[in-house]
Write a protein that holds these residues in place. Structure first.
Motif: not given
Length: 396
Positions: A12, A56-61, A79
């Motif tokens: 982070n 986590p949560g950035m895979e698609s972007s 993730p």
């Protein structure tokens, strides 16, 4: 599959400040991509997969940002977890290689040569990490107060990548109790022997903003610039669509050729290829092959830029002069420039300078029988520190 290359990029960035450092631009690429491109250079050494561990949560972007890497090697995104150890475990679950190199994305200047030394040592010893001797004088501080010096004899700095058998390091991280700064600590805590090879001072870790500035200075000192020159001439003939810079121009005459005759794209493509030390378009897209008949020259230019990128070069500027009596082209300059810019600089800044000169009613151009074009392309490396690394020139 022999080797997977796991890039841990799930932090982070608390110590760095601001957005996560792994997405900070270094040169023309985000930090994580430097490590991925090193992994690409290791395909001949058995690296067949990249596992990219992201927040986590950035895979698609990140799908679009990883497309160019994904087209050349098996790339899996997973993730990260709450701790580094959890992130590494997630990456190892996705790794299909018998062996794995686990690398911190905050070390962008890891060289192929260092990785090859690790591979060799890990095959012989079962594991391998890069180490460097501590050369600075050390002090111990208690609540901000320096209370004693610390002997540096026998102390070593550990870097990444760290190489292990995939299943074994997974079990070690899963089963060995404790909190570990890196995988090598867990490996030693489990009672296993650790192989090692000499690290690389250039493989430093970016932790604070000052480290990023140091990395940028390294790039500025290692960049390479090259200039290429291109030329083309085509006869104007009736019954052919006139295309220039990818723009279809209403006119009774067009440029004859095996492709669409776009001599502006041809000249620029040859300039780009020449600067990158590659063959010209006549060699790469020969008129003797029917599959290239009628090909869009803008696609030829796009391919030339991609081939230069494969060699580590990006186009920074293009200057082209089109010599044509008819039709008058100056009013179309902006549309042509936009077409060229979209291909030459799809994801980075750059400049296209266009000049249109008449034939002054002399020669075949002045008589409206032909067009000529000259182009100069300036290419730069995206920043390859191994160009200045005395032991890594074979990988530059």
């Amino acid at each position: 599959m022999e080797w997977s290359f796991v890039i841990v990029a799930a932090g982070n960035g608390r110590r760095f400040g601001g957005p996560p450092k792994q997405f900070e631009k270094l040169g023309e690429m985000p930090l994580w991509e430097w490590s991925a491109r090193t992994a690409l250079k290791l395909k001949a050494d058995g690296v067949d997969q990249i596992v990219l561990v992201v927040p986590p949560g950035m895979e698609s972007s990140m799908e679009a940002g990883t497309a160019s890497i994904r087209s050349r090697i098996d790339l899996v995104m997973v993730p990260g977890g709450e701790r580094r150890q959890d992130s590494v475990l997630n990456g190892l679950k996705a790794a299909r290689g018998k062996r794995v190199m686990i690398h911190d994305s905050a070390r962008p200047f890891v060289s192929p040569m260092l990785c090859r030394r690790l591979v060799s040592e890990a095959v012989k010893r079962g594991s391998a990490v890069p180490l460097l001797p501590v050369t600075d004088a050390l002090k111990h501080a208690d609540q901000g107060v320096i209370d004693e010096g610390v002997p540096r004899e026998g102390l070593l700095v550990t870097q990444t990548p760290q190489a292990f058998p995939s299943e074994e390091i997974y079990r070690v991280l899963k089963e060995t109790p404790g909190h570990f700064s890196d995988e090598a600590e867990a490996w030693l805590a489990s009672g296993r022997d650790l192989g090692w090879t000499r690290g690389d001072p250039l493989n430093f870790k970016i932790t604070f903003p000052e480290d990023m500035e140091l990395a940028r200075r390294v790039l500025r000192g290692s960049s390479v610039e090259r200039t290429g020159f291109g030329f083309d001439v085509h006869r104007l003939s009736p019954g052919i669509l006139l295309v220039l810079g990818g723009l279809r121009i209403p006119f009774p005459l067009g440029l004859s050729g095996h492709s669409d005759g776009d001599l502006l794209c041809h000249a620029i493509a040859d300039a780009v290829l020449g600067a990158a030390g590659l063959p010209d378009i006549g060699t790469l897209f020969p008129a003797s092959e029917g599959r290239f008949r009628g090909i869009r020259s803008l696609d030829i230019l796009k391919e030339a830029v991609a081939m230069a990128r494969e060699k580590g070069f990006t186009v920074s500027s293009v200057n082209a002069v089109v010599n044509a009596q008819v039709p008058r082209l100056a009013s179309m300059a902006e549309e042509i420039r936009k077409n060229l810019t979209d291909v030459l600089f799809a994801d980075r800044p750059g400049t296209v300078s266009l000049t249109f000169k008449s034939g002054e009613w002399t020669g075949d151009v002045g008589n409206g029988e032909a067009m000529r074009c000259w182009a100069v392309a300036r290419l730069v490396t995206e920043g390859d520190p191994w160009h200045v690394h005395p032991n890594e020139t074979s990988d530059a």
